[in-house]
Design a protein around this motif. Structure first.
Motif, PDB file in Angstrom:
ATOM      1  N   GLN A 274     -14.098   8.926  -4.739  1.00 27.42           N
ATOM      2  CA  GLN A 274     -15.349   8.830  -3.759  1.00 27.42           C
ATOM      3  C   GLN A 274     -15.318  10.023  -2.715  1.00 27.42           C
ATOM      4  N   GLY A 275     -14.081  10.821  -2.774  1.00 28.16           N
ATOM      5  CA  GLY A 275     -13.947  12.065  -1.875  1.00 28.16           C
ATOM      6  C   GLY A 275     -13.576  11.624  -0.370  1.00 28.16           C
ATOM      7  N   LEU A 276     -13.380  10.425  -0.240  1.00 28.92           N
ATOM      8  CA  LEU A 276     -12.957   9.840   1.168  1.00 28.92           C
ATOM      9  C   LEU A 276     -11.649   9.820   1.317  1.00 28.92           C
ATOM     10  N   PHE A 277     -10.905  10.199   2.545  1.00 30.88           N
ATOM     11  CA  PHE A 277      -9.790  10.149   2.850  1.00 30.88           C
ATOM     12  C   PHE A 277      -9.401   8.583   3.381  1.00 30.88           C
ATOM     13  N   SER A 278      -8.089   7.977   2.563  1.00 24.83           N
ATOM     14  CA  SER A 278      -7.788   6.840   3.168  1.00 24.83           C
ATOM     15  C   SER A 278      -6.192   6.723   3.037  1.00 24.83           C
ATOM     16  N   ILE A 279      -5.518   5.984   3.880  1.00 27.79           N
ATOM     17  CA  ILE A 279      -4.038   5.881   3.717  1.00 27.79           C
ATOM     18  C   ILE A 279      -3.783   5.344   2.504  1.00 27.79           C
ATOM     19  N   ARG A 280      -4.646   4.748   1.859  1.00 21.49           N
ATOM     20  CA  ARG A 280      -4.006   4.113   0.555  1.00 21.49           C
ATOM     21  C   ARG A 280      -4.170   5.119  -0.570  1.00 21.49           C
ATOM     22  N   SER A 281      -5.293   6.213  -0.498  1.00 15.37           N
ATOM     23  CA  SER A 281      -5.446   6.944  -1.405  1.00 15.37           C
ATOM     24  C   SER A 281      -4.253   7.900  -1.199  1.00 15.37           C
ATOM     25  N   ALA A 282      -3.696   8.465  -0.041  1.00 13.39           N
ATOM     26  CA  ALA A 282      -2.642   9.201   0.144  1.00 13.39           C
ATOM     27  C   ALA A 282      -1.398   8.672  -0.218  1.00 13.39           C
ATOM     28  N   TRP A 283      -1.138   7.368   0.027  1.00 15.31           N
ATOM     29  CA  TRP A 283      -0.019   6.686  -0.329  1.00 15.31           C
ATOM     30  C   TRP A 283       0.182   6.704  -1.967  1.00 15.31           C
ATOM     31  N   GLU A 284      -0.965   6.394  -2.638  1.00 19.03           N
ATOM     32  CA  GLU A 284      -1.175   6.356  -3.997  1.00 19.03           C
ATOM     33  C   GLU A 284      -0.440   7.688  -4.500  1.00 19.03           C
ATOM     34  N   GLN A 285      -0.804   9.080  -3.807  1.00 21.11           N
ATOM     35  CA  GLN A 285      -0.478  10.164  -4.204  1.00 21.11           C
ATOM     36  C   GLN A 285       1.080  10.421  -4.033  1.00 21.11           C
ATOM     37  N   ILE A 286       1.709   9.956  -3.182  1.00 19.70           N
ATOM     38  CA  ILE A 286       3.097  10.000  -2.958  1.00 19.70           C
ATOM     39  C   ILE A 286       4.104   9.309  -3.285  1.00 19.70           C
ATOM     40  N   ARG A 287       3.669   7.892  -3.564  1.00 18.57           N
ATOM     41  CA  ARG A 287       4.729   6.839  -4.042  1.00 18.57           C
ATOM     42  C   ARG A 287       5.332   7.273  -5.355  1.00 18.57           C
ATOM     43  N   ASP A 288       6.492   6.654  -5.511  1.00 18.92           N
ATOM     44  CA  ASP A 288       7.274   6.611  -6.730  1.00 18.92           C
ATOM     45  C   ASP A 288       6.903   5.428  -7.512  1.00 18.92           C
ATOM     46  N   THR A 289       6.269   5.705  -8.915  1.00 21.41           N
ATOM     47  CA  THR A 289       5.710   4.581  -9.645  1.00 21.41           C
ATOM     48  C   THR A 289       6.582   4.309 -10.852  1.00 21.41           C
ATOM     49  N   SER A 290       7.728   4.310 -10.516  1.00 18.87           N
ATOM     50  CA  SER A 290       8.749   4.001 -11.590  1.00 18.87           C
ATOM     51  C   SER A 290       8.848   2.564 -11.745  1.00 18.87           C
ATOM     52  N   GLN A 291       9.508   2.118 -13.031  1.00 18.54           N
ATOM     53  CA  GLN A 291       9.411   0.824 -13.445  1.00 18.54           C
ATOM     54  C   GLN A 291       9.990  -0.030 -12.490  1.00 18.54           C
ATOM     55  N   PRO A 292       9.573  -1.388 -12.123  1.00 20.42           N
ATOM     56  CA  PRO A 292      10.266  -2.252 -11.130  1.00 20.42           C
ATOM     57  C   PRO A 292      11.604  -2.500 -11.618  1.00 20.42           C
ATOM     58  N   LEU A 293      12.504  -2.773 -10.388  1.00 25.06           N
ATOM     59  CA  LEU A 293      13.902  -3.161 -10.725  1.00 25.06           C
ATOM     60  C   LEU A 293      13.948  -4.651 -11.383  1.00 25.06           C
ATOM     61  N   PRO A 294      14.880  -4.890 -12.364  1.00 24.70           N
ATOM     62  CA  PRO A 294      14.775  -6.309 -13.054  1.00 24.70           C
ATOM     63  C   PRO A 294      14.821  -7.139 -12.077  1.00 24.70           C
ATOM     64  N   TRP A 295      15.370  -7.340 -10.942  1.00 20.79           N
ATOM     65  CA  TRP A 295      15.788  -8.238 -10.107  1.00 20.79           C
ATOM     66  C   TRP A 295      14.633  -8.434  -8.969  1.00 20.79           C
ATOM     67  N   ALA A 296      13.467  -7.598  -8.824  1.00 22.70           N
ATOM     68  CA  ALA A 296      12.492  -7.430  -7.958  1.00 22.70           C
ATOM     69  C   ALA A 296      11.815  -8.755  -7.633  1.00 22.70           C
ATOM     70  N   SER A 297      11.486  -9.563  -8.858  1.00 28.60           N
ATOM     71  CA  SER A 297      10.895 -10.836  -8.731  1.00 28.60           C
ATOM     72  C   SER A 297      11.588 -11.814  -8.064  1.00 28.60           C
ATOM     73  N   THR A 298      13.031 -11.855  -8.007  1.00 30.46           N
ATOM     74  CA  THR A 298      13.815 -12.624  -7.439  1.00 30.46           C
ATOM     75  C   THR A 298      13.901 -12.474  -5.617  1.00 30.46           C
ATOM     76  N   VAL A 299      13.595 -11.297  -5.531  1.00 28.80           N
ATOM     77  CA  VAL A 299      13.303 -11.073  -4.023  1.00 28.80           C
ATOM     78  C   VAL A 299      11.840 -11.010  -3.507  1.00 28.80           C
ATOM     79  N   ARG A 300      10.912 -10.797  -4.448  1.00 25.64           N
ATOM     80  CA  ARG A 300       9.513 -10.828  -4.143  1.00 25.64           C
ATOM     81  C   ARG A 300       8.804 -11.984  -4.664  1.00 25.64           C
TER      82      ARG A 300
END
Length: 111
Positions: free
Chosen positions: A11-37
Protein backbone atom coordinates in the motif's frame (compact mmCIF):
# COMPACT_ATOMS: atom_id res chain seq x y z
CA UNK A 1 26.69 -0.82 12.76
CA UNK A 2 23.81 -1.54 10.41
CA UNK A 3 20.61 0.43 10.76
CA UNK A 4 17.27 -1.19 9.96
CA UNK A 5 15.68 0.07 6.77
CA UNK A 6 11.92 0.14 6.53
CA UNK A 7 10.57 -1.21 3.28
CA UNK A 8 7.07 0.09 2.55
CA UNK A 9 4.30 -2.50 2.19
CA UNK A 10 2.33 -2.84 -1.04
CA UNK A 11 0.00 0.00 0.00
CA UNK A 12 3.04 2.26 0.42
CA UNK A 13 1.86 3.67 3.75
CA UNK A 14 3.92 3.62 6.91
CA UNK A 15 2.44 1.86 9.91
CA UNK A 16 3.85 0.61 13.18
CA UNK A 17 2.76 -2.90 12.17
CA UNK A 18 4.65 -2.80 8.86
CA UNK A 19 7.80 -1.55 10.62
CA UNK A 20 7.45 -4.27 13.28
CA UNK A 21 7.06 -6.96 10.61
CA UNK A 22 10.33 -5.78 9.08
CA UNK A 23 12.43 -5.93 12.25
CA UNK A 24 10.93 -8.78 14.30
CA UNK A 25 12.49 -12.22 14.59
CA UNK A 26 10.24 -14.77 12.89
CA UNK A 27 11.87 -17.92 14.21
CA UNK A 28 9.86 -20.98 15.21
CA UNK A 29 7.86 -20.63 18.44
CA UNK A 30 9.30 -22.28 21.51
CA UNK A 31 7.74 -25.68 22.35
CA UNK A 32 6.40 -24.39 25.68
CA UNK A 33 4.98 -21.11 24.32
CA UNK A 34 1.40 -22.42 24.18
CA UNK A 35 1.64 -23.25 27.89
CA UNK A 36 2.27 -19.59 28.66
CA UNK A 37 0.04 -18.01 26.02
CA UNK A 38 -3.54 -19.20 26.15
CA UNK A 39 -6.98 -17.67 26.20
CA UNK A 40 -8.08 -16.58 29.65
CA UNK A 41 -4.59 -16.19 31.11
CA UNK A 42 -3.55 -13.31 33.32
CA UNK A 43 -0.93 -11.24 31.43
CA UNK A 44 1.17 -10.68 34.56
CA UNK A 45 1.29 -14.42 35.22
CA UNK A 46 2.23 -15.11 31.60
CA UNK A 47 5.11 -12.66 31.75
CA UNK A 48 6.39 -14.15 35.01
CA UNK A 49 6.22 -17.71 33.64
CA UNK A 50 7.87 -16.61 30.39
CA UNK A 51 10.73 -14.96 32.31
CA UNK A 52 11.11 -18.03 34.54
CA UNK A 53 11.30 -20.35 31.52
CA UNK A 54 14.03 -18.15 30.01
CA UNK A 55 15.80 -17.80 33.40
CA UNK A 56 15.31 -14.01 33.31
CA UNK A 57 13.63 -13.43 36.68
CA UNK A 58 15.44 -11.02 39.01
CA UNK A 59 16.60 -13.65 41.45
CA UNK A 60 19.41 -12.97 43.89
CA UNK A 61 21.90 -15.15 42.02
CA UNK A 62 21.43 -12.91 38.95
CA UNK A 63 21.50 -9.67 40.96
CA UNK A 64 24.76 -10.75 42.64
CA UNK A 65 26.44 -10.80 39.25
CA UNK A 66 25.88 -7.03 39.13
CA UNK A 67 26.28 -6.19 42.83
CA UNK A 68 28.31 -8.72 44.79
CA UNK A 69 27.52 -6.93 48.09
CA UNK A 70 24.03 -8.47 48.10
CA UNK A 71 23.48 -11.66 50.09
CA UNK A 72 22.50 -14.35 47.58
CA UNK A 73 20.77 -16.65 50.08
CA UNK A 74 17.12 -17.46 49.53
CA UNK A 75 14.94 -15.07 51.53
CA UNK A 76 12.43 -17.87 52.21
CA UNK A 77 14.67 -20.61 53.61
CA UNK A 78 17.96 -18.71 54.11
CA UNK A 79 19.89 -21.85 53.20
CA UNK A 80 21.20 -21.75 49.63
CA UNK A 81 21.54 -19.15 46.85
CA UNK A 82 18.24 -18.00 45.40
CA UNK A 83 17.71 -19.08 41.78
CA UNK A 84 14.70 -19.86 39.61
CA UNK A 85 15.28 -23.58 40.03
CA UNK A 86 15.58 -23.26 43.80
CA UNK A 87 12.57 -20.96 44.25
CA UNK A 88 10.19 -23.01 42.14
CA UNK A 89 11.37 -26.57 42.79
CA UNK A 90 13.90 -27.05 45.60
CA UNK A 91 13.13 -24.55 48.37
CA UNK A 92 11.55 -26.25 51.40
CA UNK A 93 9.13 -23.35 51.92
CA UNK A 94 7.85 -23.27 48.34
CA UNK A 95 7.59 -27.06 48.15
CA UNK A 96 5.34 -26.86 51.24
CA UNK A 97 3.18 -24.29 49.38
CA UNK A 98 3.03 -26.47 46.25
CA UNK A 99 1.98 -29.48 48.33
CA UNK A 100 -0.79 -27.41 49.95
CA UNK A 101 -2.01 -26.20 46.55
CA UNK A 102 -2.04 -29.73 45.13
CA UNK A 103 -3.83 -31.02 48.24
CA UNK A 104 -6.51 -28.32 47.95
CA UNK A 105 -6.91 -29.10 44.25
CA UNK A 106 -7.27 -32.82 45.09
CA UNK A 107 -4.25 -33.67 42.96
CA UNK A 108 -1.97 -36.47 44.10
CA UNK A 109 1.63 -35.83 43.14
CA UNK A 110 4.90 -36.98 44.67
CA UNK A 111 7.31 -34.11 45.24
Amino acid sequence: MNSPIWMPPSQGLFSIRSAWEQIRDTSQPLPWASTVRFKGRYPRHSITVWKAMLNRLSTKDRICRINSAIDAKCCLCNAVPESVDHLFFKCGFTSWIWKAILWRALIEHEM
